[in-house]
Scaffold this active site. Structure first.
Site, mmCIF file in Angstrom:
data_model
loop_
_atom_site.group_PDB
_atom_site.id
_atom_site.type_symbol
_atom_site.label_atom_id
_atom_site.label_comp_id
_atom_site.label_asym_id
_atom_site.label_seq_id
_atom_site.Cartn_x
_atom_site.Cartn_y
_atom_site.Cartn_z
ATOM 1 N N HIS A 123 9.728 0.880 -0.199
ATOM 2 C CA HIS A 123 8.638 1.865 -0.224
ATOM 3 C C HIS A 123 8.206 2.282 1.183
ATOM 4 O O HIS A 123 7.255 3.040 1.322
ATOM 5 C CB HIS A 123 7.410 1.316 -0.960
ATOM 6 C CG HIS A 123 7.667 0.921 -2.377
ATOM 7 N ND1 HIS A 123 8.301 1.749 -3.277
ATOM 8 C CD2 HIS A 123 7.388 -0.226 -3.062
ATOM 9 C CE1 HIS A 123 8.387 1.129 -4.455
ATOM 10 N NE2 HIS A 123 7.859 -0.077 -4.344
HETATM 11 ZN ZN LIG Z 1 9.198 -3.639 -7.233
#
Ligand SMILES: [Zn+2]
Length: 312
Positions: free
Chosen positions: A119
């Site tokens: 992320h």
């Molecule tokens: Zn995850």
């Protein structure tokens, strides 16, 4: 199998923080106790250099991390409180993946007992991910002339949004993310291939989707290297996942991935990714599954070698 691990992967977090920091040390202990990893096969990474981090990350983000000047909003998005220890931990974990890639290219398979922080974008972190270790490792391997084409197989239950964005304009890196449609991140990026599963997907659905897409991924990607993000958060009971893969299903998943890569002769670096069972130990137990499967592979390769030697 060679694994990268550093005691500095585990740092204190505020009481009650939902990130299961102890799981990394517990995974290391399980692999040692089960005899899956000998001490001699453990490689301790150094912190990643700022030069290598710059291959992926913006100067402003690196500056804020170096000086501890993250805005409250940036820290909230990251989901972890900044500290010197967090910065060091994050740099160690990146280098663990860089080194695991190098070891995988040498030995066929290797692992980092952290990483898969998919992320993280060029200019910010989110969802517990400070740096994108996978992107750094691929760019370092390419800069060293070790690989041209790479693929990221991301089976964490959350979409690999940072990785997708970082490689969006890179025709030599194929990003495959199979995740839960309704999980974080709520605004998805576009990977080379995204497979979004509905809530409650069980073994049949999950493994069926993997079997349907994995051969095409390898055909299209033609990678010199795969980085596998073996997140265990698709397993039933995960507090941040919405799927219902069983433990046996997880075992079948790891076999399917590692079998396919072996059949194609593609080196693979394993990274840990997410996992949020009720306890860090339960999570670490699930992360160990990939290592048991990988160890089985190594034994098969070794016994085949022994047979062919015996057969002259
Ligand atoms: Zn995850």
């Amino acid at each position: 199998m060679k694994v990268c691990y550093h005691p500095g992967y585990v740092i204190p977090l505020p009481e009650g923080h939902r990130f299961p920091m102890p799981k990394f040390g517990l995974l290391r202990a399980i692999l040692r106790d089960e005899g899956l990893v000998r001490d001699a096969d453990v490689h301790e990474p150094e912190p990643a250099t700022w030069g290598d981090l710059r291959r992926v990350h913006d100067e402003a983000w690196l500056g804020d991390l170096a000086h501890g000047t993250l805005s409250r909003e940036a820290e909230r998005r990251l989901g972890l409180p900044w500290s010197e220890a967090l910065l060091r931990r994050s740099r160690l974990a990146v280098q663990g993946t860089v080194d695991a890639v190098e070891l995988a290219l040498e030995h066929g398979i290797a692992a980092n007992l952290a990483g898969g922080t998919h992320h993280a974008f060029a200019g910010h972190g989110e969802g517990f991910c400070v740096f994108n270790d996978v992107a750094v490792a691929i760019r370092v391997a390419r800069a060293r002339g070790r690989i041209t084409r790479a693929a990221v197989i991301d089976l964490d239950v959350h979409q690999g949004n940072g990785t997708a964005a970082l490689f969006a304009d890179d025709p030599d890196t194929f990003t495959f993310s199979m995740h839960a449609r309704r999980c974080f991140p709520f605004r998805k990026q576009t990977s080379s291939l995204d497979v979004a599963l509905e809530d409650g997907a069980d073994d049949l659905t999950y493994l069926g989707a993997l079997a349907a897409h994995l051969p095409g991924v390898l055909e299209r990607a033609r990678p010199d290297l795969v980085v596998y993000i073996a997140g265990v958060d698709p397993v039933a009971g995960d507090r941040l996942g919405r799927l219902a893969l069983s433990r046996a299903g997880l075992h079948a998943r790891e076999r399917a991935v590692l079998d396919a890569l072996r059949a194609h002769g593609v080196p693979v670096a394993l990274t840990v990714g997410g996992g949020y069972q009720s306890t860090p130990r339960a999570t670490a137990e699930l992360h160990a599954v990939a290592h048991r499967v990988a160890a089985g592979h190594a034994n098969v390769v070794r016994s085949r070698g022994a047979r062919s030697r015996a057969g002259g």
